[in-house]
Design an enzyme around this catalytic site. Structure first.
Site, PDB file in Angstrom:
ATOM      1  N   CYS A 120       0.816  -1.292  -0.016  1.00  0.00           N
ATOM      2  CA  CYS A 120       0.126  -0.011   0.013  1.00  0.00           C
ATOM      3  C   CYS A 120       0.986   1.239  -0.164  1.00  0.00           C
ATOM      4  O   CYS A 120       0.424   2.462  -0.514  1.00  0.00           O
ATOM      5  CB  CYS A 120      -0.969   0.165   1.277  1.00  0.00           C
ATOM      6  SG  CYS A 120      -2.233  -1.355   1.033  1.00  0.00           S
ATOM      7  N   HIS A 180      -3.698   7.315   1.350  1.00  0.00           N
ATOM      8  CA  HIS A 180      -3.895   6.111   0.525  1.00  0.00           C
ATOM      9  C   HIS A 180      -5.364   5.519   1.059  1.00  0.00           C
ATOM     10  O   HIS A 180      -5.737   5.543   2.054  1.00  0.00           O
ATOM     11  CB  HIS A 180      -2.851   4.714   1.209  1.00  0.00           C
ATOM     12  CG  HIS A 180      -3.304   3.355   1.080  1.00  0.00           C
ATOM     13  ND1 HIS A 180      -3.821   2.819  -0.323  1.00  0.00           N
ATOM     14  CD2 HIS A 180      -3.532   2.532   2.106  1.00  0.00           C
ATOM     15  CE1 HIS A 180      -4.177   1.711  -0.037  1.00  0.00           C
ATOM     16  NE2 HIS A 180      -3.899   1.418   1.201  1.00  0.00           N
ATOM     17  N   ASN A 204      -9.961  -0.291  -2.153  1.00  0.00           N
ATOM     18  CA  ASN A 204      -8.475  -0.396  -1.693  1.00  0.00           C
ATOM     19  C   ASN A 204      -7.607  -1.128  -2.955  1.00  0.00           C
ATOM     20  O   ASN A 204      -7.571  -2.204  -3.200  1.00  0.00           O
ATOM     21  CB  ASN A 204      -8.109  -1.142  -0.551  1.00  0.00           C
ATOM     22  CG  ASN A 204      -6.875  -0.704  -0.252  1.00  0.00           C
ATOM     23  OD1 ASN A 204      -5.685  -0.522  -0.914  1.00  0.00           O
ATOM     24  ND2 ASN A 204      -6.187  -1.154   1.096  1.00  0.00           N
TER      25      ASN A 204
HETATM   26  N1  COA Z   1     -19.468  -9.008   5.595  1.00  0.00           N
HETATM   27  C1  COA Z   1     -20.057  -9.249   6.855  1.00  0.00           C
HETATM   28  N2  COA Z   1     -19.470  -9.630   7.850  1.00  0.00           N
HETATM   29  C2  COA Z   1     -18.205  -9.759   7.806  1.00  0.00           C
HETATM   30  C3  COA Z   1     -17.140  -9.403   6.880  1.00  0.00           C
HETATM   31  C4  COA Z   1     -18.194  -9.061   5.740  1.00  0.00           C
HETATM   32  N3  COA Z   1     -17.346  -8.711   4.555  1.00  0.00           N
HETATM   33  N4  COA Z   1     -16.193  -9.575   7.159  1.00  0.00           N
HETATM   34  C5  COA Z   1     -15.995  -9.705   8.396  1.00  0.00           C
HETATM   35  N5  COA Z   1     -17.323 -10.074   9.037  1.00  0.00           N
HETATM   36  C6  COA Z   1     -17.737 -10.356  10.457  1.00  0.00           C
HETATM   37  C7  COA Z   1     -16.639 -10.903  11.190  1.00  0.00           C
HETATM   38  O1  COA Z   1     -16.738 -12.295  10.796  1.00  0.00           O
HETATM   39  C8  COA Z   1     -17.116 -10.581  12.613  1.00  0.00           C
HETATM   40  O2  COA Z   1     -18.068 -11.509  12.979  1.00  0.00           O
HETATM   41  P1  COA Z   1     -18.196 -12.063  14.319  1.00  0.00           P
HETATM   42  O3  COA Z   1     -18.304 -10.832  15.341  1.00  0.00           O
HETATM   43  O4  COA Z   1     -19.222 -12.871  14.347  1.00  0.00           O
HETATM   44  O5  COA Z   1     -16.959 -12.940  14.584  1.00  0.00           O
HETATM   45  C9  COA Z   1     -17.475  -9.255  12.485  1.00  0.00           C
HETATM   46  O6  COA Z   1     -17.863  -8.891  11.041  1.00  0.00           O
HETATM   47  C10 COA Z   1     -16.495  -8.164  12.892  1.00  0.00           C
HETATM   48  O7  COA Z   1     -15.410  -8.513  12.198  1.00  0.00           O
HETATM   49  P2  COA Z   1     -14.048  -7.674  12.488  1.00  0.00           P
HETATM   50  O8  COA Z   1     -12.928  -8.063  11.509  1.00  0.00           O
HETATM   51  O9  COA Z   1     -13.707  -7.414  14.067  1.00  0.00           O
HETATM   52  O10 COA Z   1     -14.460  -6.158  11.963  1.00  0.00           O
HETATM   53  P3  COA Z   1     -13.949  -4.613  12.054  1.00  0.00           P
HETATM   54  O11 COA Z   1     -14.730  -3.874  12.662  1.00  0.00           O
HETATM   55  O12 COA Z   1     -12.395  -4.846  12.602  1.00  0.00           O
HETATM   56  O13 COA Z   1     -13.742  -4.390  10.382  1.00  0.00           O
HETATM   57  C11 COA Z   1     -12.212  -4.194   8.716  1.00  0.00           C
HETATM   58  C12 COA Z   1     -12.938  -5.042   9.582  1.00  0.00           C
HETATM   59  C13 COA Z   1     -11.249  -5.127   7.902  1.00  0.00           C
HETATM   60  C14 COA Z   1     -13.125  -3.276   7.842  1.00  0.00           C
HETATM   61  C15 COA Z   1     -11.312  -3.488   9.635  1.00  0.00           C
HETATM   62  O14 COA Z   1     -10.464  -4.030  10.664  1.00  0.00           O
HETATM   63  C16 COA Z   1     -10.338  -2.564   8.677  1.00  0.00           C
HETATM   64  O15 COA Z   1     -10.530  -1.781   7.796  1.00  0.00           O
HETATM   65  N6  COA Z   1      -8.869  -2.853   9.183  1.00  0.00           N
HETATM   66  C17 COA Z   1      -7.900  -2.223   8.427  1.00  0.00           C
HETATM   67  C18 COA Z   1      -7.893  -2.686   6.836  1.00  0.00           C
HETATM   68  C19 COA Z   1      -7.064  -2.261   6.148  1.00  0.00           C
HETATM   69  O16 COA Z   1      -6.871  -0.748   5.996  1.00  0.00           O
HETATM   70  N7  COA Z   1      -6.022  -2.834   5.331  1.00  0.00           N
HETATM   71  C20 COA Z   1      -5.600  -2.259   4.339  1.00  0.00           C
HETATM   72  C21 COA Z   1      -4.080  -1.903   4.737  1.00  0.00           C
HETATM   73  S1  COA Z   1      -3.585  -0.684   3.750  1.00  0.00           S
END
Ligand code: COA
Length: 334
Positions: free
Chosen positions: A115, A261, A291
């Site tokens: 990224c 980004h 992304n």
């Molecule tokens: N649709 C529906 N539910 C989903 C899902 C999707 N696409 N992806 C995950 N879930 C569920 C999980 O299974 C979890 O369920 P549970 O509570 O029953 O276990 C719940 O949603 C919460 O998951 P979690 O991973 O804790 O969510 P979050 O609030 O952390 O959001 C991201 C997930 C990925 C959106 C977030 O962590 C994020 O944006 N992180 C940074 C990512 C990033 O910037 N990456 C690139 C780096 S440059």
């Protein structure tokens, strides 16, 4: 010593739009979850049978950037290509661009910083121009994620985030050192490499072993500890923007345009709040493209410029954070 300045920008995204509702037909997800957590409404995914790849999309963006720069392909002295999804394990995409654009036998370098790839690539190009070694450098960021994602419910935490696309910039020598790129700032913290990773195939875990393991081994799909990445991203983004501002004796209110980004709209909104930026001081387009990793900053920069949101004399800040971990910023006087 010279400065370098962006004199041409271009972008290319595949035609095929994949909405959140389209994803909900492939896996257990929904528009509300995706928009609420990431801000993404749709992304572009290369359609099966398309000629597009990271190099092909990069070449399409590059042709536009070169045309807008007013230069010819023969004026370009060097190519820097940033991607985590190259067409081949080796050689890199940079040499493909040299061929696809029918350029002279100039040097071509691939940058693998995920990224932060475009920020690193711009910084490398800037150094070559500063020292006078090269005058005009083509810098490309491109990603073809969609063919490598786990598009089942198992992979939904990662696959809904990423999109395909490419952007390109032509950097050129600027004699006035108060203009163009004022400074670049690069960082890494490799102890967190496994927090956002495609672990295989690696030379020590090659394709036959993966095939033999079958469903037991899914290490060829991207793995992300989303919460951990999120927490680190907000801290590092803020630090590296401040580092750039301090280096140039600038204050947060001096920022005319911040291009972060496009990792997650919530991360960008956190930064906007932290730096007390108005809506017109920050540009986001993750809503449309997801992304696109090494392509995201340059696609966003190109769109902001196309929409007239960047003007001569503006202080423009680019910043990125991602897998590695790596992060960085660029401070420019447009
Ligand atoms: N649709 C529906 N539910 C989903 C899902 C999707 N696409 N992806 C995950 N879930 C569920 C999980 O299974 C979890 O369920 P549970 O509570 O029953 O276990 C719940 O949603 C919460 O998951 P979690 O991973 O804790 O969510 P979050 O609030 O952390 O959001 C991201 C997930 C990925 C959106 C977030 O962590 C994020 O944006 N992180 C940074 C990512 C990033 O910037 N990456 C690139 C780096 S440059």
């Amino acid at each position: 010593m010279y400065n370098s300045k962006i004199i041409g920008l271009g972008k290319y995204v595949p035609e095929n739009i994949v909405t959140n509702d389209d994803l909900s037909k492939m896996m257990d997800t929904n528009d509300e979850w995706i928009q609420e957590r990431t801000g993404i409404k749709e992304r572009r995914w290369i359609k099966e049978g398309s000629e597009d790849t990271s190099a092909v999309m990069g070449a399409k963006a590059a042709r536009i950037a070169i045309e807008r720069s007013g230069l010819s392909k023969d004026d370009i002295d060097f190519i820097v290509f940033a991607t985590l999804s190259p067409d081949y394990y080796f050689p890199g995409c940079g040499v493909q661009i040299q061929d696809m654009l029918d350029m002279p036998t100039i040097g071509a370098l691939d940058v693998r910083n995920q990224c932060s790839g475009f920020i690193y690539a711009i910084s490398v190009a800037d150094q070559f121009i500063k020292t006078g070694m090269y005058k005009n450098i083509l810098v490309i960021g491109a990603e073809y994620h969609s063919n490598g994602l786990d598009k089942t419910t198992r992979g939904r935490g990662v696959s809904v985030i990423f999109g395909d696309g490419a952007g390109a910039a032509v950097l050129s020598r600027e004699e006035d050192t108060s203009k163009g790129i004022l400074s670049t700032h690069l960082h890494s913290e490799g102890k967190y490499a496994d927090k956002l990773i495609v672990a295989s195939p690696s030379i020590s875990h090659w394709v036959p072993e993966i095939i033999e393991a079958g469903e037991e081994d899914l290490s060829y799909f991207p793995y992300m500890d989303g919460t951990f990445v999120f927490k680190n991203a907000v801290v590092r983004f803020s630090e590296v923007i401040m580092e750039g501002l301090n280096k140039n004796s600038l204050k947060r209110e001096d920022i005319d345009m911040l291009i972060p980004h496009q990792a997650n709209l919530r991360i960008a909104q956190f930064i906007q709040k932290k730096f007390s930026l108005r809506d017109d001081q920050i540009f986001n387009n993750i809503q449309k493209y997801g992304n696109t990793t090494a392509a995201s900053v340059v696609i966003a920069l190109t769109e902001a410029w196309e929409e007239g949101k960047i003007k001569d004399g503006n202080t423009v800040v680019l910043a990125a954070f991602g897998s590695g971990f790596t992060w960085g910023s660029v401070i420019m006087k447009w």
